[in-house]
Design a protein around this motif. Structure first.
Motif, PDB file in Angstrom:
ATOM      1  N   TYR A   5       0.847  -1.198   0.000  1.00  0.00           N
ATOM      2  CA  TYR A   5       0.000   0.000   0.000  1.00  0.00           C
ATOM      3  C   TYR A   5       0.882   1.247   0.000  1.00  0.00           C
ATOM      4  O   TYR A   5       0.634   2.184  -0.756  1.00  0.00           O
ATOM      5  CB  TYR A   5      -0.905  -0.038   1.239  1.00  0.00           C
ATOM      6  N   TRP A   9       1.284   4.030  -3.000  1.00  0.00           N
ATOM      7  CA  TRP A   9       0.967   5.429  -2.712  1.00  0.00           C
ATOM      8  C   TRP A   9       2.156   6.320  -3.078  1.00  0.00           C
ATOM      9  O   TRP A   9       1.985   7.391  -3.665  1.00  0.00           O
ATOM     10  CB  TRP A   9       0.617   5.583  -1.235  1.00  0.00           C
ATOM     11  N   SER A  34       0.329  14.999  -3.088  1.00  0.00           N
ATOM     12  CA  SER A  34      -0.081  13.646  -3.454  1.00  0.00           C
ATOM     13  C   SER A  34       0.125  12.658  -2.318  1.00  0.00           C
ATOM     14  O   SER A  34      -0.617  11.681  -2.206  1.00  0.00           O
ATOM     15  CB  SER A  34       0.692  13.176  -4.684  1.00  0.00           C
ATOM     16  N   GLY A  38      -3.342  11.578  -2.455  1.00  0.00           N
ATOM     17  CA  GLY A  38      -3.300  10.390  -3.306  1.00  0.00           C
ATOM     18  C   GLY A  38      -4.061  10.553  -4.613  1.00  0.00           C
ATOM     19  O   GLY A  38      -3.801  11.484  -5.374  1.00  0.00           O
TER      20      GLY A  38
END
Length: 51
Positions: A5, A9, A34, A38
């Motif tokens: 994850y 990301w 970001s 995200g």
């Protein structure tokens, strides 16, 4: 949490930084945005025109 994850990301944040630079925007700023937003940051970058 799953390490994949975090890798995904971070990769998305790098892609957004490159996309931002292509639109004459600050890559570093968009990288940091970001990391927080995200996929929402990707959508914002995709919808706005070049500077």
């Amino acid at each position: 949490m799953n390490e994949g994850y975090f890798v995904g990301w971070g990769t998305l944040a790098l892609i957004n930084a490159v996309l931002a630079q292509g639109k004459n925007r600050s890559g570093l700023n968009w990288f940091l945005i970001s990391l927080l937003l995200g996929p929402i940051a990707t959508l914002i970058l995709a919808l706005f025109d070049k500077k």
